[in-house]
Motif scaffolding. Sequence first.
Motif, PDB file in Angstrom:
ATOM      1  N   GLU A 110     114.234  13.339  56.330  1.00  0.00           N
ATOM      2  CA  GLU A 110     114.253  12.293  57.344  1.00  0.00           C
ATOM      3  C   GLU A 110     112.881  11.611  57.430  1.00  0.00           C
ATOM      4  OE1 GLU A 110     115.547  14.293  60.856  1.00  0.00           O
ATOM      5  OE2 GLU A 110     114.787  12.726  62.194  1.00  0.00           O
ATOM      6  N   ARG A 111     111.819  12.428  57.406  1.00  0.00           N
ATOM      7  CA  ARG A 111     110.455  11.891  57.551  1.00  0.00           C
ATOM      8  C   ARG A 111     110.136  10.910  56.423  1.00  0.00           C
ATOM      9  NH1 ARG A 111     106.612  16.191  56.785  1.00  0.00           N
ATOM     10  NH2 ARG A 111     105.044  15.197  58.100  1.00  0.00           N
ATOM     11  N   PHE A 112     110.453  11.323  55.190  1.00  0.00           N
ATOM     12  CA  PHE A 112     110.008  10.483  54.076  1.00  0.00           C
ATOM     13  C   PHE A 112     110.999   9.362  53.744  1.00  0.00           C
ATOM     14  CE2 PHE A 112     107.043  13.960  53.868  1.00  0.00           C
ATOM     15  CZ  PHE A 112     105.862  13.239  53.739  1.00  0.00           C
ATOM     16  N   ALA A 113     112.257   9.518  54.123  1.00  0.00           N
ATOM     17  CA  ALA A 113     113.175   8.370  54.015  1.00  0.00           C
ATOM     18  C   ALA A 113     112.675   7.282  54.963  1.00  0.00           C
ATOM     19  CB  ALA A 113     114.592   8.785  54.351  1.00  0.00           C
ATOM     20  N   PHE A 114     112.348   7.707  56.188  1.00  0.00           N
ATOM     21  CA  PHE A 114     111.812   6.749  57.161  1.00  0.00           C
ATOM     22  C   PHE A 114     110.527   6.117  56.633  1.00  0.00           C
ATOM     23  CE2 PHE A 114     108.412   6.159  60.238  1.00  0.00           C
ATOM     24  CZ  PHE A 114     108.915   5.066  60.925  1.00  0.00           C
ATOM     25  N   PHE A 115     109.624   6.961  56.117  1.00  0.00           N
ATOM     26  CA  PHE A 115     108.332   6.423  55.657  1.00  0.00           C
ATOM     27  C   PHE A 115     108.533   5.365  54.563  1.00  0.00           C
ATOM     28  CE2 PHE A 115     104.860   6.752  52.461  1.00  0.00           C
ATOM     29  CZ  PHE A 115     103.937   5.973  53.165  1.00  0.00           C
ATOM     30  N   SER A 116     109.460   5.625  53.649  1.00  0.00           N
ATOM     31  CA  SER A 116     109.669   4.677  52.550  1.00  0.00           C
ATOM     32  C   SER A 116     110.202   3.346  53.081  1.00  0.00           C
ATOM     33  CB  SER A 116     110.639   5.269  51.519  1.00  0.00           C
ATOM     34  OG  SER A 116     110.092   6.462  51.014  1.00  0.00           O
ATOM     35  N   MET A 117     111.108   3.429  54.057  1.00  0.00           N
ATOM     36  CA  MET A 117     111.601   2.187  54.689  1.00  0.00           C
ATOM     37  C   MET A 117     110.465   1.484  55.414  1.00  0.00           C
ATOM     38  SD  MET A 117     115.087   2.975  56.714  1.00  0.00           S
ATOM     39  CE  MET A 117     116.538   3.486  55.850  1.00  0.00           C
ATOM     40  N   ALA A 118     109.685   2.281  56.128  1.00  0.00           N
ATOM     41  CA  ALA A 118     108.602   1.695  56.933  1.00  0.00           C
ATOM     42  C   ALA A 118     107.535   1.065  56.031  1.00  0.00           C
ATOM     43  CB  ALA A 118     107.979   2.772  57.826  1.00  0.00           C
ATOM     44  N   ALA A 119     107.357   1.620  54.822  1.00  0.00           N
ATOM     45  CA  ALA A 119     106.363   1.048  53.896  1.00  0.00           C
ATOM     46  C   ALA A 119     106.768  -0.380  53.520  1.00  0.00           C
ATOM     47  CB  ALA A 119     106.245   1.923  52.654  1.00  0.00           C
ATOM     48  N   LEU A 120     108.072  -0.590  53.299  1.00  0.00           N
ATOM     49  CA  LEU A 120     108.529  -1.936  52.962  1.00  0.00           C
ATOM     50  C   LEU A 120     108.390  -2.867  54.168  1.00  0.00           C
ATOM     51  CD1 LEU A 120     111.647  -1.495  50.647  1.00  0.00           C
ATOM     52  CD2 LEU A 120     109.239  -1.140  50.162  1.00  0.00           C
ATOM     53  N   GLU A 121     108.679  -2.330  55.347  1.00  0.00           N
ATOM     54  CA  GLU A 121     108.501  -3.136  56.566  1.00  0.00           C
ATOM     55  C   GLU A 121     107.039  -3.501  56.754  1.00  0.00           C
ATOM     56  OE1 GLU A 121     110.995  -4.476  58.399  1.00  0.00           O
ATOM     57  OE2 GLU A 121     112.134  -3.572  56.748  1.00  0.00           O
TER      58      GLU A 121
END
Length: 486
Positions: A110-121
């Motif tokens: 969950e943490r790193f799926a979120f982080f990867s999305m947030a990196a694009l944002e």
Amino acid sequence: MNILFVISEVEDLAKTGGLADVGKALPLALKAMGHDVRIVKPYYRDMAHKYQLVNETEEQCLNAGGRQYRFHIKRLELERVPVYCVDYPDYFHRAGLYSDGYQPFDDNGERFAFFSMAALETAKAIDFHPDIIQCNDWHTALCPYFAERDNSGFFKDTRTLLTIHNGAFQGAYPLREIPCLQHDPKLISQTNEYGEINFLRLGVQYASKINAVSPNYASELLTPLGSHHLYQSFFQRRQDVSGILNGCDYSQWDPATDPLLPAHFGPEEISGKTDCKRALQQQFGLEPAPDIPLIGMLCRLTEQKGFGFLLPILEQVLQHRVQLIIVGTGDPGISDELTRVQHRNPAQFVYCNDFSNTLAHNVEAASDFFLMPSLFEPCGLNQMYSLAYGTLPIVRAVGGLADTVIDVSAAPESATGFVFQSPDSSALLHCIRRALLFYYEYPDRFRQVQKRAMQTRFTWQEAAEHYVALYQQALEAPKHCPDRKY
Ligand SMILES: Nc1ncnc2c1ncn2[C@@H]1O[C@H](COP(=O)(O)OP(=O)(O)O[C@H]2O[C@H](CO)[C@@H](O)[C@H](O)[C@H]2O)[C@@H](O)[C@H]1O
């Protein structure tokens, strides 16, 4: 080129291993070539305490899986390279990057799926249109998928590169346990029989290009034995898989200037190495004798590093006139066994359960040999540091170790160390004995090899040039669209 470099560790900011070394050195080398490179990483707790950065932008709002995630972006400069840190305290303000020291965190997926999305944002929030998104290992391997699925048009001209530093860690998690990935029919179709998605496999499928951190590891990933069970995935993308050897950051790893050492030395004047050896022997209560060969080893304590075949012969090695220092944290089973061996052999063997950069530099400088008998080794940085410090590596011919160390018996004229083939205890023991014999019987040749090792160069500049060529290939090729193809 505009390069968004997404990674979970960066040297000086957060580190558990070699990923961090690359996370700093490669962006800096790309910057030195004139590219606009921006690093995106999580804002971990220790970093937050140390830097107390202010927000770079307004609060960001990410909608995913039917939830809303509100996060902040902090910024700092790492030698002129901007680093954007995704600040989401629920996920990242913890002791430890991936575990509490014993157990991995339950919500790493969950943490790193979120982080990867947030990196694009983050790229959108700072209005940085990347030509290339380079993501690194499983933590960020979903970036190519998210970039492909993004329907804002922001990434329509962007290509992605997945760099594999360690293919054994893949991030396989039950999809139902990752809230931000819920309700995505495409991902549901990607789950295995346990309902898990595999982050690295998705990265291999969606990235425009894939590279391993050495040419030999790239070729291993394309074999059933060396692919960490992802053979089909790598094989399907074989036209896009290549290897680029890591570099060594000689601004940090130069025995002539290293501020962490008690004495300095170079290929022409090596006497300072003996002073470093004496200082380390004294620090650990070993006999401060210059003529006893000292073997150093420093790594994460994990099966990858060859403990499966080292532990059974450790005490046989200690029957020789030799000293051995092992530094590392990790698997408690390995750590307990090393502690037991130390209690039985206190005069010759030291095990230090520590993670310390100062110690890393001093072990490299003081030792005569550096032990790296890895089961697999995507590239390996410590053997490069060893070479620079005239500490002859004893390595298995696997991954990047085979690309960087030349064996004394196989090629005496160009040799830089000792190499063995089979992943078993007897091959390792034989190789260590061969190294000790060479040390005792051929001091002049030992010195020659040491000098050659110290003059060997693996630069980040060269690696960065290869990366730029790969980015160009990715940009020139037609866009890779797996959803249309498969
Ligand atoms: N106890 C300790 N104290 C202080 N420092 C310590 C330490 N233990 C390890 N380190 C440091 O961590 C780094 C280890 O780098 P390696 O490349 O040798 O292995 P690692 O398996 O972590 O990296 C993975 O990623 C890198 C980068 O691509 C690949 O080279 C490698 O093959 C792959 O397994 C070095 O900088 C080393 O000094």
